[in-house]
Scaffold this motif. Structure first.
Motif, PDB file in Angstrom:
ATOM      1  N   GLU B 163       0.769  -1.151   0.000  1.00  0.00           N
ATOM      2  CA  GLU B 163      -0.251  -0.151  -0.173  1.00  0.00           C
ATOM      3  C   GLU B 163       0.608   1.523   0.323  1.00  0.00           C
ATOM      4  OE1 GLU B 163      -2.713   0.384  -0.532  1.00  0.00           O
ATOM      5  OE2 GLU B 163      -3.283  -1.909  -0.969  1.00  0.00           O
ATOM      6  N   THR B 164       1.413   1.307   0.803  1.00  0.00           N
ATOM      7  CA  THR B 164       2.429   2.180   0.590  1.00  0.00           C
ATOM      8  C   THR B 164       3.281   2.942  -0.094  1.00  0.00           C
ATOM      9  OG1 THR B 164       3.201   2.173   3.134  1.00  0.00           O
ATOM     10  CG2 THR B 164       4.275   3.325   2.313  1.00  0.00           C
ATOM     11  N   ALA B 165       4.021   1.402  -0.750  1.00  0.00           N
ATOM     12  CA  ALA B 165       4.664   1.405  -2.218  1.00  0.00           C
ATOM     13  C   ALA B 165       4.311   2.686  -2.971  1.00  0.00           C
ATOM     14  CB  ALA B 165       5.574   0.081  -2.816  1.00  0.00           C
ATOM     15  N   LYS B 166       2.671   1.498  -3.093  1.00  0.00           N
ATOM     16  CA  LYS B 166       1.817   1.760  -4.317  1.00  0.00           C
ATOM     17  C   LYS B 166       1.569   3.916  -4.429  1.00  0.00           C
ATOM     18  CE  LYS B 166      -1.658  -1.441  -4.979  1.00  0.00           C
ATOM     19  NZ  LYS B 166      -2.928  -2.022  -4.856  1.00  0.00           N
ATOM     20  N   LYS B 167       1.551   4.414  -3.025  1.00  0.00           N
ATOM     21  CA  LYS B 167       1.584   5.585  -3.250  1.00  0.00           C
ATOM     22  C   LYS B 167       2.987   6.199  -3.383  1.00  0.00           C
ATOM     23  CE  LYS B 167      -0.899   5.900   0.836  1.00  0.00           C
ATOM     24  NZ  LYS B 167      -1.045   4.868   2.149  1.00  0.00           N
ATOM     25  N   ASP B 168       4.128   5.393  -3.044  1.00  0.00           N
ATOM     26  CA  ASP B 168       5.259   6.265  -3.916  1.00  0.00           C
ATOM     27  C   ASP B 168       6.005   5.990  -4.993  1.00  0.00           C
ATOM     28  OD1 ASP B 168       5.224   6.800  -1.342  1.00  0.00           O
ATOM     29  OD2 ASP B 168       6.370   5.169  -0.894  1.00  0.00           O
ATOM     30  N   SER B 169       4.758   5.681  -5.528  1.00  0.00           N
ATOM     31  CA  SER B 169       5.316   4.450  -6.921  1.00  0.00           C
ATOM     32  C   SER B 169       4.688   5.640  -8.366  1.00  0.00           C
ATOM     33  CB  SER B 169       4.428   3.747  -7.895  1.00  0.00           C
ATOM     34  OG  SER B 169       4.566   2.542  -6.475  1.00  0.00           O
ATOM     35  N   ALA B 170       5.806   6.299  -8.710  1.00  0.00           N
ATOM     36  CA  ALA B 170       6.180   6.923 -10.063  1.00  0.00           C
ATOM     37  C   ALA B 170       4.791   6.540 -11.191  1.00  0.00           C
ATOM     38  CB  ALA B 170       7.105   7.351 -10.876  1.00  0.00           C
ATOM     39  N   ASP B 295       8.763   3.162  -9.800  1.00  0.00           N
ATOM     40  CA  ASP B 295       9.355   4.410 -10.045  1.00  0.00           C
ATOM     41  C   ASP B 295      10.129   5.569 -10.617  1.00  0.00           C
ATOM     42  OD1 ASP B 295      12.309   4.585  -9.854  1.00  0.00           O
ATOM     43  OD2 ASP B 295      12.668   4.155  -7.912  1.00  0.00           O
ATOM     44  N   LYS B 296      10.471   6.809 -10.439  1.00  0.00           N
ATOM     45  CA  LYS B 296      10.607   7.629 -12.395  1.00  0.00           C
ATOM     46  C   LYS B 296      11.591   7.175 -12.804  1.00  0.00           C
ATOM     47  CE  LYS B 296       9.699  11.751  -9.732  1.00  0.00           C
ATOM     48  NZ  LYS B 296      10.338  13.096  -9.192  1.00  0.00           N
ATOM     49  N   THR B 301       8.663  -0.986  -7.805  1.00  0.00           N
ATOM     50  CA  THR B 301       8.263  -0.575  -6.203  1.00  0.00           C
ATOM     51  C   THR B 301       7.380  -1.986  -5.218  1.00  0.00           C
ATOM     52  OG1 THR B 301       6.070   0.571  -7.347  1.00  0.00           O
ATOM     53  CG2 THR B 301       8.448   1.669  -6.890  1.00  0.00           C
ATOM     54  N   ASN B 337       8.564  -5.344  -2.650  1.00  0.00           N
ATOM     55  CA  ASN B 337       6.703  -5.247  -1.434  1.00  0.00           C
ATOM     56  C   ASN B 337       5.902  -5.996  -2.744  1.00  0.00           C
ATOM     57  OD1 ASN B 337       7.664  -3.064   0.033  1.00  0.00           O
ATOM     58  ND2 ASN B 337       7.738  -1.816  -1.321  1.00  0.00           N
TER      59      ASN B 337
END
Lengths: 155, 760, 325
Positions: B163-170, B295-296, B301, B337
């Motif tokens: 869930e956190t990784a989703k938020k941090d994904s580009a 990510d970018k 992620t 993740n």
């Protein structure tokens, strides 16, 4: 009702009493004990039962036994020399890695032999034509084509 | 022991000559004195109540020796992973392959006629043929006693925090992919001969892939029949193809045993091709919802997967394939993740089994298709995207796999080079290129408590050896690989090695030929035994030659001192001296190898295999936009196999696996309609023919696997794992449509093209 | 399998009279279909009458047109250079029927009498305007093949009649034909559908070499079509046959009549493809979906016609070009 027929089986004249409903495959395996010819499907759709009749590859599983009368049948057991030396095709299948589980192998070799007996140097397309009715699940066919090619070149 | 003369060579399979001459005996070819022939009656409907079952007419047919039904089986006797499958069914039938009666007769023809005389009255019941429907509240229960159609086998893997990784994904992509039933198509059909002796010990002639486990299953069966503490001997015929199909014991084998008990005669059951199609267990079909992010910079992620598997009416190993799917899901590329949940659902369809790759092809199809979507979204070339995320040696993956050797990048590089990726990527005109990678177990897989294999070696007076191994050869060539290893260690020609691998009375235990483990595990077992016997030889020869054993070596069956050329003796001569003397001995050695891998813990984590196999497949296709047909122009299959023991056989595995994969991708499908198989024959089931073989290159990427025998890893399954997504990706590259449901038929492509045209 | 009597007559007359006298008898030729049906217990006749040993049932006669005895195997037809050159559509079919093993045994008469909608030789024989010669106890009669099929597995043959031969007209240098078998596999397959065309064309002499050049160099159908209309290739006569799109192999007669007399062009191909598709009544089956079959008629009619024209223009090269069509 039984019928008596005679034919050449691997160059030996044989006389046998048969039921007309029998196929050549059934007769080879159950009467003559020649179990080298395999049944893969029973309907002529896989080629495991291929034998050569008068120079032509046929599916023995759908070949009526009474039509063999007076003909010349060659099975995988008749391919090696009388002294047991393997036929060049058999050697090639062994050496080129054309055999895995081996169930399709006798039929494959018979199809290839019918081709090479008629044509010494077939093209790759002709090789594929000759064995298109022989299914193999193990090898991906690559080495089988190589093996047949190696023999045609070597002749 | 460098400069190998036998290991690493292209040596023909040692069992090939008997197969080339037609002398090899498959189960179809074996006869036992007094043998009867068994045939099975299957349910007429996929879901029905049996109202009446009358066998009296069949019993009176001349030549019939026994007719059996569920009433003849021990009550409550069940087989299968969940013990939910009675070998003969009564009451309700749950699938079209349900066995309800069987006959033993003097011939197959009589047995078949007897089947037609068995009178059965059914009340047809509505069936459930869709797993999603079967999961609904209030759906008819397939097994009333278990209260739910969702199997009590919950698969769940969580690593990190998705869930956190989703938020941090580009970039994030999400899609659903599905796969079909396909079947093994072993050219030799299934079969067995069951024979009981006067003391009710059982001999079973079989083409099983798991002799030792089958032995246990049948001992249990004899117990159930009231024959306590009896012996079971499994004799394997030459096996006409396996591919995972023979990793379980099946109803027909128990029925053969029952018929043998009833008739006191050996009973042979051989499947017809129709039976082989509908009454054996295929690869399970899956519905996979997948989401991945990066990510970018294009680094993965997270990966999140929900999967539904159609379990069919009973449970075999198919239900456990999510355990292997976890392997690519958690560890194909570096993904920190992970979340994976899978449900197996009972339906009135056929039940599924292991098939080459064991779930990996289904999972990899979703992962690698989705990965291309993600690369596109991130604006990165798909090949470059994969290199960026590639696995590496020394890595410990989220599921706790310890990656030792890893040639993934090198495999991708080979694909890029041989496919001329960059040039082809730019050249279009209905042509396109695609790539997909794979990870698979390459050093055993601890799915049972033991992942071991035993080997015994005995040596005769002339330097010839007999090797008794637990490993089963299903055509892949394990006997040859084992012979090579033993010959190399003992310095003898391969012709002097005889491998015995088909009799549980003689051969030591082995968990079975699965998980691409045989070269690795049985190879290490043979290596261990050979080293032990070598030590014995050198020890004794040291005394004869008056030399330190550590200075002795064996080559070409000559024992010689590496220090003093004068000191040498033919191996046979030494062996005879060791034997024919007071207190003499003949040399024998045994070794049991069980790799240092781990069972999964409760969270499905642990180092399942000692080593992991990698590979990448690249393909160039041309799509006919008018017909939707796909032509493969070039196919590159690069595999990290450790050190090859026999490149000839190894490439054979890649070619063979590759074509099975192409069949899976483009044509093969068991068409089930309301629980009935509609295409159970070789004409309508589109297994590839020789004319369907594309130009293919098998590329061996060598790494050195320290735990492998002579550095080798497994290769049995990987050949077909990434094929379907590589092709799907190439089709997308060619014409811009992504087919998410296997097989990729011309119809699906044409439909997608028309839809795309409609949109633009 | 129930046993049966097996008769091996030596002449056509004997075969017909056996069928008349025997109760529950069935002909068997190569047996590649019949034996399967027997094994599947779909045929359980008391007597089988074999046609394999009859003298004068297996022949190819190329004098004044083409006559093929019904007992001729697919392989024999396949190897005949004259047929390949002047009746190419037939070779297209016989070369891809079943497998080598099947072609060595299966006869063209058997393929037609079996009357499967998917029978490979039916489309080319229809397109080549073949007549069937039927022999019965009261002598022989000739019928157009189009009238021979009644439905799946059904023909106009009565029990005591035997299909003796196929007769086709003589075709000249300005006629070409082709059969396209649309399959999932490249071998051992039944067609999803099949289309055969035969076309007789005329074109201005001065365009011939340019046209030839075009077929030799251009490898995309759309490009060929683009240029073809400028060449003035006129369709003098055409026949179009389709298989697996109706209960029996059929001709696309409306499409044929629209095409006759016209200069071929991309638009014309599209039009006749659509008309042909409209004449068909394809069904959904496990072997293919109806909508797809309809779409494919449009594509394959076009391709088969181009291939047929190509064979007029490049008679020596265009038998099996490695092209998309």
């Amino acid at each position: 009702m039984k019928y008596e027929i005679s034919f050449l089986l691997n160059n030996d004249k044989v006389t046998v009493e048969v039921d007309p409903v029998w196929t050549l495959l059934y007769t080879l395996r159950e009467v003559f004990g020649l179990t080298g010819t395999k049944e893969g499907c029973g309907y002529g759709e896989c080629g495991a039962c291929t034998v050569i009749i008068d120079g032509q590859a046929v599916n023995s599983c759908i070949f009526p036994i009474l039509e063999v009368e007076g003909r010349h049948v060659t099975t995988i057991e008749g391919v090696a020399s009388k002294d047991g030396t393997m036929h060049p095709l058999q050697k090639a299948f062994v050496n080129e890695g054309a055999i895995q589980c081996g169930f399709c192998t006798p039929g494959m070799i018979m199809s290839a032999k019918a081709l090479l007996d008629a044509k010494e140097n077939p093209t790759e397309d002709e090789i594929k034509d000759a064995i298109e009715g022989n299914l193999c699940r193990c090898t991906g066919y690559v080495r089988i084509i190589d093996a047949i090619k190696s023999v045609s070149k070597g002749r | 022991m460098d400069n190998f003369t036998i290991v690493g060579q292209k040596i023909p399979k040692i069992d090939a000559p008997v197969k080339a001459t037609g002398d090899a005996l498959y189960i179809q070819d074996i006869k036992v004195s007094g043998m009867l022939h068994g045939k099975i009656l299957y349910s007429k409907y996929p879901h029905a109540r049996i109202l009446k079952l009358d066998t009296s007419k069949a019993e009176t047919l001349p030549g019939v020796r026994a007719v059996v039904t569920a009433a003849d089986m021990p009550p409550n006797f069940r087989i299968g992973v969940m013990k939910d499958n009675p070998p003969l069914k009564s009451g309700k039938t749950k699938s079209i392959r349900d066995e309800i009666a069987a006959v033993a007769a003097i011939s197959t023809e009589v047995a078949e006629e007897a089947l037609s005389l068995i009178e059965v009255e059914y009340e047809e019941l509505p069936g459930i043929f869709d797993p999603i429907e079967a999961m609904q509240e209030g759906a008819t229960l397939i097994h009333e006693e278990v209260k739910s159609n969702i199997l009590k086998m919950p698969w769940k893997l969580v690593c990190g925090d998705v869930e956190t990784a989703k938020k941090d994904s580009a970039h994030i992509v999400e899609d659903t992919f599905s796969t079909q039933w396909v079947t093994h198509c072993c050219m030799g059909t299934s079969g067995c001969i069951a024979q009981l002796d006067a003391s009710n010990n059982l001999t079973l002639y079989s083409n099983t892939q798991i002799p030792s486990l089958a032995q246990n299953d049948f001992i249990e069966a004899l117990n159930a029949f009231g024959y306590k503490n009896r012996r079971v001997r499994i004799i394997q015929s030459v096996i006409g193809g396996g591919f995972g199909s023979k990793l379980d014991t099946y109803a027909y084998e128990y029925i053969a045993i029952l018929l043998a008990i009833k008739t006191r005669k050996p009973v042979k059951i051989i499947f017809s091709r129709e039976e082989e199609f509908f009454a054996t267990s295929p690869r399970q079909c899956t519905i996979t919802k997948i989401s991945q992010g990066c990510d970018k910079e294009g680094r993965l992620t997270f990966r999140e997967i929900e999967m539904i598997l159609d379990n069919g009416a009973y449970t075999s190993w198919g239900a456990t394939t999510p355990s292997v799917m976890m392997l690519p899901i958690s560890s194909l590329y570096k993904v920190p993740n992970i979340k994976y949940v899978a449900k197996c659902v009972y339906t009135n369809n056929t039940y599924c089994q292991a098939m080459r790759g064991y779930g990996n092809p289904q999972a990899t199809f979703a992962i690698e298709s989705s990965l291309d979507q993600l690369a596109e979204k991130a604006g990165i070339d798909p090949l470059e995207f994969r290199i960026r995320n590639s696995n590496e040696p020394g890595e410990i993956t989220p599921q706790r796999f310890k990656i030792t050797s890893c040639g993934m990048k090198e495999c991708i590089d080979e694909v890029a080079k041989r496919l001329a990726w960059k040039t082809k990527k730019e050249h279009k005109g209905n042509r396109g290129v695609g790539i997909a990678s794979l990870i698979h177990v390459g050093g055993g897989a601890r799915v049972y408590k033991s992942d071991g294999c035993g080997t015994i070696i005995k040596m005769d007076d002339f330097g010839k050896v007999d090797v008794f191994t637990g490993a089963s050869d299903i055509g892949q060539g394990s006997d040859t690989v084992i012979a090579q290893i033993v010959a190399e260690v003992l310095g003898i020609p391969i012709e002097d090695v005889n491998v015995v691998n088909n009799d549980t009375d003689i051969c030591p235990w082995d968990v079975g030929v699965h998980a691409s483990r045989t070269t690795f595990v049985a190879g290490n077992a043979a290596l261990g035994a050979a080293k032990k016997i070598r030590e014995q030889i050198l020890e004794a020869a040291g005394k004869l030659l008056e030399e330190e054993p550590s200075f002795l070596d064996i080559k070409n069956s000559i024992i010689y001192s590496t220090k003093d050329k004068e000191k040498s003796t033919p191996l046979g001569k030494a062996l005879r001296k060791i034997h024919y003397t007071l207190g003499g001995k003949m040399l024998m050695a045994e070794y049991f190898y069980d790799p240092a891998n781990e069972n999964f813990d409760r969270e499905f984590k642990g180092n399942l295999s000692v080593s992991y196999a990698y590979g990448a497949h690249g393909v160039e296709v041309e799509v006919d936009k008018e017909t939707g047909q796909v032509k493969i122009l070039n196919y590159i299959a690069a595999h990290d196999v450790g050190k090859p023991i026999n490149p000839l056989l190894l490439e054979g595995q890649i070619y063979g696996g590759g074509l099975q994969g192409i069949g899976y991708a483009l044509g093969e499908k068991m068409i089930y309609k309301n629980g009935r198989l509609m295409n159970g024959n070789f004409l309508d089931y589109k297994m590839p023919t020789v004319k369907d073989v594309p130009p293919v290159q098998a590329v061996i990427v060598e790494t050195d696997e320290k735990d492998g025998p002579f550095g080798a890893k497994g290769i049995g399954e990987p050949g077909l794992v990434p094929t379907a997504p590589a092709i799907a990706n190439a089709i997308y590259d060619a014409v811009g449509v992504r087919i998410k449901d296997l097989p990729i038929t011309p119809e699906k492509i044409l439909k997608a093209l028309k839809e795309k045209q409609g949109r633009t | 399998m129930k046993s049966y009597e097996y008769h091996k007559p030596k002449t056509i007359e004997e075969a017909i009279s056996l069928m008349g006298s025997l109760e529950d008898a069935k002909f068997i030729a190569g047996g590649t279909d019949v034996m399967v049906l027997i094994k599947q217990k779909k045929i359980s006749s008391k007597c089988m009458v074999s046609l394999r040993n009859i003298d004068g049932l297996a022949y190819i006669d190329t004098q004044n047109g083409l006559r093929i005895g019904s007992g001729t195997t697919h392989n024999t037809i396949d190897e005949n250079g004259h047929i390949k050159r002047y009746y190419s559509a037939l070779t297209d079919a016989t070369s891809r029927l079943g497998s080598k093993q099947i072609r060595n045994v299966a006869t063209i008469g058997g393929n037609i009498c079996n009357a499967a909608p998917s029978a490979d030789t039916a489309c080319p024989l229809l397109a080549l305007d073949a007549k069937a010669v039927i022999v019965g106890q009261n002598g022989s009669k000739t019928t157009s093949l189009d009238e021979f099929f009644l439905g799946p597995g059904k023909t106009i043959l009565s029990k005591e009649e035997l299909l003796k031969e196929f007769v086709m007209p003589l075709y000249g240098e300005n006629t070409g034909s082709a059969y396209i078998k649309h399959t999932r596999r490249n071998a051992m397959d039944l067609p999803i559908l099949g289309v055969a065309t035969r076309i007789t064309v005329s074109l201005p002499d001065e365009n011939i070499s340019r046209c030839k050049d075009m077929f030799c160099t251009i490898d995309s159908i759309s490009n060929i079509l683009e240029r073809l209309k400028d060449e003035g290739v006129k369709c003098e006569d055409v026949m179009i046959a389709m298989g697996v799109v109706a209960p029996r192999p059929m001709r696309a007669k409306n499409a044929e009549s629209v095409m006759k007399g016209k200069i071929v062009s991309s638009e014309l191909f599209e039009e006749i493809g659509n008309i042909a598709a409209g004449e068909a009544q394809p069904r959904d089956s496990i072997r293919g979906e109806a909508w797809y079959r309809t779409e494919m008629i449009k594509v394959l009619v076009k391709r088969a016609l181009i291939k047929s024209i190509d064979r007029v223009i490049r008679p020596d090269e265009a038998f099996y070009p490695e092209r998309l069509w």
